[in-house]
Every structure is written in C-alpha cells, then in structure tokens.
Design a protein around this motif. Structure first.
Motif, mmCIF file in Angstrom:
data_model
loop_
_atom_site.group_PDB
_atom_site.id
_atom_site.type_symbol
_atom_site.label_atom_id
_atom_site.label_comp_id
_atom_site.label_asym_id
_atom_site.label_seq_id
_atom_site.Cartn_x
_atom_site.Cartn_y
_atom_site.Cartn_z
ATOM 1 N N ARG A 90 -22.598 60.695 1.323
ATOM 2 C CA ARG A 90 -22.588 58.517 1.077
ATOM 3 C C ARG A 90 -21.965 57.764 1.637
ATOM 4 N N TRP A 93 -23.349 57.214 5.061
ATOM 5 C CA TRP A 93 -24.089 56.503 4.709
ATOM 6 C C TRP A 93 -24.352 54.969 4.594
ATOM 7 N N GLU A 94 -23.216 54.838 3.454
ATOM 8 C CA GLU A 94 -22.983 53.364 3.163
ATOM 9 C C GLU A 94 -22.241 52.688 4.331
ATOM 10 N N ASN A 95 -21.320 53.285 5.184
ATOM 11 C CA ASN A 95 -20.844 53.111 6.227
ATOM 12 C C ASN A 95 -21.412 52.469 6.770
ATOM 13 N N ARG A 96 -22.450 53.455 7.638
ATOM 14 C CA ARG A 96 -24.197 53.113 8.969
ATOM 15 C C ARG A 96 -24.484 52.078 8.241
ATOM 16 N N LEU A 97 -24.814 51.200 6.815
ATOM 17 C CA LEU A 97 -25.933 50.275 5.819
ATOM 18 C C LEU A 97 -24.624 49.173 6.295
ATOM 19 N N ASP A 98 -23.612 49.437 5.743
ATOM 20 C CA ASP A 98 -22.966 48.325 6.398
ATOM 21 C C ASP A 98 -22.888 47.479 7.096
ATOM 22 N N ARG A 99 -22.673 48.004 8.264
ATOM 23 C CA ARG A 99 -22.974 47.892 9.868
ATOM 24 C C ARG A 99 -23.685 47.207 10.544
ATOM 25 N N ASP A 101 -25.636 45.686 8.197
ATOM 26 C CA ASP A 101 -26.068 44.483 6.863
ATOM 27 C C ASP A 101 -25.123 43.380 8.335
ATOM 28 N N ALA A 102 -23.600 43.699 8.694
ATOM 29 C CA ALA A 102 -22.955 43.108 9.561
ATOM 30 C C ALA A 102 -23.840 42.724 10.554
#
Length: 113
Positions: A90, A93-99, A101-102
């Motif tokens: 988790r 994937w949250e880190n990947r999705l944050d990147r 999004d940025a």
C-alpha cells in the motif's frame, strides 16, 4: 524484492479457498469442534479435515484433542505477516500515485501558463 515471511505463500494459499475463509470466520467467534465446523460446509469429514490441515499448516488455527473430540481455535497473530506485506505494498503504491498526481498537476499548471 522486499524481504517477507517465508510462510506468506502458505497464508495466501490458505485464505484463497472460500470454505477455509468461512471456517476462520466461524472460529473468530469461539473455538469449535471439527464436527461443528464440518456441518455448515456440507462436505465430508475427510475433506473438512484436509481444509483444517491447510489452515493449521499456515499457522492460522491450532487444534487440541480431548478424548475423541478435536477442537480448533483461531490463531489471529498468524495474519501479521500478511498485514505487514499488504501495508508495504500500500505504501509503495500510495507513493507512486502521489508522484503521478504531482506530475499531472505540474503539467496542468504548465498548460495554463
């Protein structure tokens, strides 16, 4: 690849079967004899015993025998390696999705200028 508990595959295999999951759900209430666990499944006792042996091998249940009655109990701490692995996934994937999004937000701002 991240290090993880060597029994992780056993845990996922044990939980992959709906009959075994229903047995665990029942055992979450209170320990129960094998015959009581077998009743709702509609399966023959040897088949239920095989399911129980998979759960026991994965460390998800413990069994004890008193005379001719074998009682099963849930071992909830056995789920900890799965929880740890899932939490790690988790976070990745949250880190990947944050990147992502940025990145998208940066591109949108560039497009507005």
């Amino acid at each position: 690849m991240a290090k993880h508990d060597p029994n992780l595959s056993l845990l996922f295999h044990a939980l992959a079967d709906p009959t075994r999951r229903s047995i665990l759900t029942r055992l979450a209430e209170t320990p129960a004899p094998v015959t009581e666990l077998a009743g709702p499944t509609g399966l023959r006792l040897p088949t239920v015993m095989r399911h129980l042996s998979v759960l026991e091998e994965a460390g998800l249940i413990t069994t004890s025998k008193d005379g001719r009655i074998r009682t099963c109990a849930l071992a909830p701490k056995a789920l900890e390696p799965m929880r740890t692995w899932i939490d790690e996934q988790r976070a990745i994937w949250e880190n990947r999705l944050d990147r992502l999004d940025a990145f998208v937000m940066d591109r949108m701002k560039e497009g507005e200028q």
